[in-house]
Scaffold this active site. Structure first.
Site, PDB file in Angstrom:
ATOM      1  N   GLY A  23       4.256  -3.626  -5.075  1.00 53.45           N
ATOM      2  CA  GLY A  23       4.110  -4.417  -3.846  1.00 53.45           C
ATOM      3  C   GLY A  23       2.828  -4.069  -3.127  1.00 53.45           C
ATOM      4  O   GLY A  23       1.922  -3.476  -3.720  1.00 53.45           O
ATOM      5  N   ASN A  24       2.722  -4.449  -1.885  1.00 52.39           N
ATOM      6  CA  ASN A  24       1.558  -4.050  -1.086  1.00 52.39           C
ATOM      7  C   ASN A  24       1.975  -3.886   0.369  1.00 52.39           C
ATOM      8  O   ASN A  24       3.136  -4.116   0.710  1.00 52.39           O
ATOM      9  CB  ASN A  24       0.405  -5.047  -1.255  1.00 52.39           C
ATOM     10  CG  ASN A  24       0.762  -6.424  -0.726  1.00 52.39           C
ATOM     11  OD1 ASN A  24       0.958  -6.611   0.474  1.00 52.39           O
ATOM     12  ND2 ASN A  24       0.877  -7.395  -1.626  1.00 52.39           N
TER      13      ASN A  24
END
Ligand code: PMT
Length: 415
Positions: free
Chosen positions: A224-225
């Site tokens: 993810g980020n």
């Protein structure tokens, strides 16, 4: 005189031009709302009043009518009033709804989205920001049910003013007194929502992507980020307040849907692409999401296990489709395509590169990897680039930046 040595003075009429819908709840503090109307008008606001049935047990509509200079709304079922300005129109007229006093019961009904009388219906029908000024017995205020309702409302962006601590009507003392009218006026004046939002976006279809994407590796892990969705959600909320028809395609975030916004939840870049393309045509696309550039080539159906004796794990990633570029390629489906560029260095070079390569009308470049801006922060600074121009937006709250960006987007729509 203005300058380094001048003393900053609060403007005499800090609410000049504001359109406030004051909803009066049924508590003894309703009498203080009469004074509040006077103070709001002194501060320059136009005030319309709606009352619950309970409120009318404490103060007459006639008193509010005399002080506001406007007819007072008391019921949904008033044919004559509905002909003059229907409740939906009234909900749209307001640039802020202020509920004072907000009783425990009213807070509960608002928190649960009821529309069982005029006031709750107005609150559900408006896209304007809502302020509640609670007033009640201190035990009712401290009750976990009331506090849970407050938390729900706060989570939806409702502004809460007060209550104050002090003597209460029943001869007891504690938190529960309605804030003084002057304090309410000051809190409203400090609110960053502009007096009259431009309505060039009224009815315009705005499609916005926001938040991160999660690319699953196995049933328990993902890539993810750090995007929180705050920037995209602020844009969606501001566009809806301007009357736009907003669709928000959102990655996994912890933010409530802004009023008046249709939200579609997705998880991965592939799902985001599918949802965005399915919502075309639109007038404007704003790509504020931080979309994964790579996704695992394979998603393991079972939890990946450690390999005995091995200290490394190699993941094979493949490129995702570029949603923004695909949207921009559909020239007939849109009037304006706006991208974001999240850069840690050489911001202008990379942002202008994306503007050209992805055939965008406008790109908003923000520096990431710094404190006080970019991912997760409530603040952001940006520079917008278009073919023959650029504009700097110094650091400010994302809610404020969203308003400024929409002003520019509106300009570029007409350029
Ligand atoms: O969510 P917050 O915590 O509030 O943070 C806001 C933000 C930093 C995420 C936001 O302001 C921002 O910069 N969003 C874009 C982040 C990003 O992915 O930038 P990029 O430079 O990698 O991508 C450029 C543009 O292409 C973006 O508009 C992106 O949405 C789009 N893109 C990228 C890859 C991809 N596969 N598809 C895309 O559409």
């Amino acid at each position: 005189m203005t300058g380094p040595h001048s003393h900053a003075q609060a403007p005499a009429r800090p609410l000049e031009g504001r359109k406030l819908l004051l909803c009066v709840g049924g508590g003894i503090a309703a009498y203080k709302s009469l004074e509040l109307v006077r103070r709001l008008r002194d501060a320059g606001a136009r005030v319309q009043v709606a009352m619950t049935e309970g409120a009318q047990q404490f103060v007459t509509p006639l008193s509010f009518q005399a002080l506001s200079g406007q007819p007072v709304r008391t019921t949904l079922w008033d044919g004559a009033a509905e002909q003059a300005m229907g409740h939906i129109e009234l909900a749209r007229w307001a640039d802020r709804v202020v509920i004072a006093p907000a009783t425990a019961d009213l807070l509960a009904r608002l928190a649960n989205g009821h529309a069982d009388d005029l006031v709750t219906t107005l609150c559900l029908a408006t896209t304007a920001p809502v302020t509640v000024c609670p007033a009640m017995n201190h035990r009712m205020w401290l009750h976990p049910a009331t506090q849970a309702n407050l938390a729900l409302l706060r989570g939806r962006g409702v502004q809460v003013i007060g209550p104050e601590d002090g003597p209460l009507a029943e001869g007891e003392s504690g938190p529960g007194r309605l804030s003084e009218p002057d304090a309410i006026v000051a809190a409203l004046a400090a609110d960053p929502v502009p007096a009259a939002a431009p309505d060039r976006l009224n009815g315009v279809r705005v499609l916005i992507s926001a938040g991160p994407t999660y690319e699953d590796l196995d049933p328990v892990r993902y890539v993810g980020n750090r995007s929180s969705g705050k920037m995209g959600y602020a844009l969606a909320a501001a566009a809806a307040r301007r009357g736009a028809q907003v669709v928000l395609v959102s990655g996994p975030v912890q933010i409530a849907t802004p009023p008046g916004v249709r939200r579609i939840d997705v998880r991965s870049a592939a799902q985001m692409r599918e949802a965005v393309l399915a919502e075309l045509p639109a007038d404007i696309y704003i790509g504020a999401a931080a979309v994964a550039d790579y996704t695992p080539q394979q998603v393991s159906p079972q939890k990946l296990k450690k390999t005995p004796g091995s200290h490394t794990l190699v993941l094979e990633l493949v490129r995702t489709a570029d949603i923004l570029a695909e949207v921009a390629a559909q020239e007939d489906a849109l009037k304006l395509v706006v991208g974001f560029a999240a850069e840690t260095h050489d911001v202008e070079k990379y942002a202008r590169g994306k503007l050209v390569d992805k055939h965008l009308d406008l790109i908003i470049a923000n520096q990431v990897g710094i404190a006080g801006g970019g991912f997760e922060s409530d603040q952001n600074a940006a520079t917008a680039y278009w073919a023959d121009g650029q504009r700097d937006f110094p650091g400010t709250a994302k809610t404020q930046l969203a308003e400024q960006l929409l002003d520019l987007i509106t300009e570029r729509l007409d350029a």
